[in-house]
Write a protein that holds these residues in place. Structure first.
Motif, PDB file in Angstrom:
ATOM      1  N   ASP B  26      13.455  14.820  36.032  1.00 56.63           N
ATOM      2  CA  ASP B  26      12.221  16.200  36.677  1.00 56.63           C
ATOM      3  C   ASP B  26      11.276  16.410  36.059  1.00 56.63           C
ATOM      4  N   MET B  27      11.157  16.407  34.850  1.00 54.23           N
ATOM      5  CA  MET B  27       9.832  17.306  34.152  1.00 54.23           C
ATOM      6  C   MET B  27       8.959  16.194  34.514  1.00 54.23           C
ATOM      7  N   ASN B  28       8.247  15.345  35.337  1.00 55.17           N
ATOM      8  CA  ASN B  28       7.223  14.156  34.923  1.00 55.17           C
ATOM      9  C   ASN B  28       6.536  13.891  34.019  1.00 55.17           C
ATOM     10  N   PRO B  95       6.460  14.214  27.301  1.00 54.34           N
ATOM     11  CA  PRO B  95       4.904  13.655  27.606  1.00 54.34           C
ATOM     12  C   PRO B  95       4.179  13.210  27.312  1.00 54.34           C
ATOM     13  N   GLY B  96       4.936  12.804  25.603  1.00 57.31           N
ATOM     14  CA  GLY B  96       3.604  12.207  25.570  1.00 57.31           C
ATOM     15  C   GLY B  96       3.462  11.001  23.864  1.00 57.31           C
ATOM     16  N   GLY B  97       2.267  10.833  23.262  1.00 60.03           N
ATOM     17  CA  GLY B  97       3.100  10.137  21.885  1.00 60.03           C
ATOM     18  C   GLY B  97       2.770  11.871  21.362  1.00 60.03           C
ATOM     19  N   GLY B  98       4.063  12.051  20.385  1.00 55.63           N
ATOM     20  CA  GLY B  98       3.930  12.739  19.142  1.00 55.63           C
ATOM     21  C   GLY B  98       4.840  13.925  20.046  1.00 55.63           C
ATOM     22  N   GLN B  99       4.837  14.071  21.478  1.00 58.82           N
ATOM     23  CA  GLN B  99       5.347  15.155  21.613  1.00 58.82           C
ATOM     24  C   GLN B  99       6.909  14.857  21.577  1.00 58.82           C
ATOM     25  N   PRO B 100       7.437  16.829  22.010  1.00 57.34           N
ATOM     26  CA  PRO B 100       8.825  16.338  20.971  1.00 57.34           C
ATOM     27  C   PRO B 100       9.779  15.571  22.505  1.00 57.34           C
TER      28      PRO B 100
END
Lengths: 114, 112
Positions: B26-28, B95-100
């Motif tokens: 639920d974090m989009n 959320p995207g590339g490289g993000q935890p």
């Protein structure tokens, strides 16, 4: 292909002693590096991450890690271990490309003696 | 905020059965992944998705199928269960590339 090695499968330390968990990686470019902790029956919680910049990274619960490019290492440290730190620790390298794929090491199980 | 929710938490199957492991966030987050965890091997990537309608194979995709019809959901299907698929399965999102990545609590699956 990227890979991660955690040489120590099990480590036992006394409460209050210092801790260092080893992690060596193989990756062709500057890596994104992570340490996660997993308590029994739980999912993985992020302790800290390295993307760029300062090679000494501070995380939660008093943990820190140092990125050493020359040694391809990203060792996790804590100056004084608490009994609640007993868990399994995973080092991971992430690719900065589509998919954000993580490659994990085999894990190090930490036991803490009273 | 629930984060990443996996259901069921435990499941026992017979060889040859099929089933779907559910994962919802639920974090989009755009990126979602499935890993399996086996003793001494860490977590290995099964399939991943970089957005609705886009999926790709990871390190160990054989015997598994995924789809991503919405941003929130990323189900993992076992087509014909085999004992080698006994494992703990984790879903993750970021959320995207490289993000935890944020992990669910896992599904423990046993295949007899």
């Amino acid at each position: 292909a990227q890979s991660v090695t955690q040489p120590d499968i099990h480590i036992t330390v006394s409460e209050g002693a210092s801790l260092e968990l080893r992690c060596n990686y193989s990756y062709g470019a500057t890596p994104y590096l992570f340490w996660y902790v997993q308590s029994p029956g739980q999912g993985l919680q992020l302790l800290l991450k390295y993307f760029s910049g300062d090679t000494l990274v501070q995380g939660i619960k008093g943990f820190e890690a140092e990125f050493k490019r020359s040694q391809s290492s990203f060792n996790l440290r804590k100056p004084s271990v608490h009994w609640s730190d007993a868990a399994e620790y995973f080092c991971a390298v992430g690719a900065n490309n589509a998919g954000n794929m993580l490659t994990f090491g085999g894990g190090t199980r930490l036991m803490v003696k009273p | 905020n629930a984060g990443v929710t996996q259901t069921p938490k435990f499941q026992v199957l017979k060889t040859g059965q099929s089933m779907t492991l559910q994962c919802a966030q639920d974090m989009n987050h755009e990126y979602m992944s499935w890993y399996r965890q086996d003793p001494g091997m860490g977590l290995r990537l099964i399939h991943y998705s970089v957005g609705a309608g886009i999926t790709d194979q990871g390190e160990v995709p054989n015997g598994y199928n995924v789809s991503r019809s919405t941003t929130e959901d990323f189900p993992l299907r076992l087509l014909s269960a085999a004992p080698s698929q006994t494992s703990v399965y984790f879903c993750a999102s970021s959320p995207g590339g490289g993000q935890p990545q944020h992990f669910g609590d896992g599904t423990r699956l046993s295949i007899l």
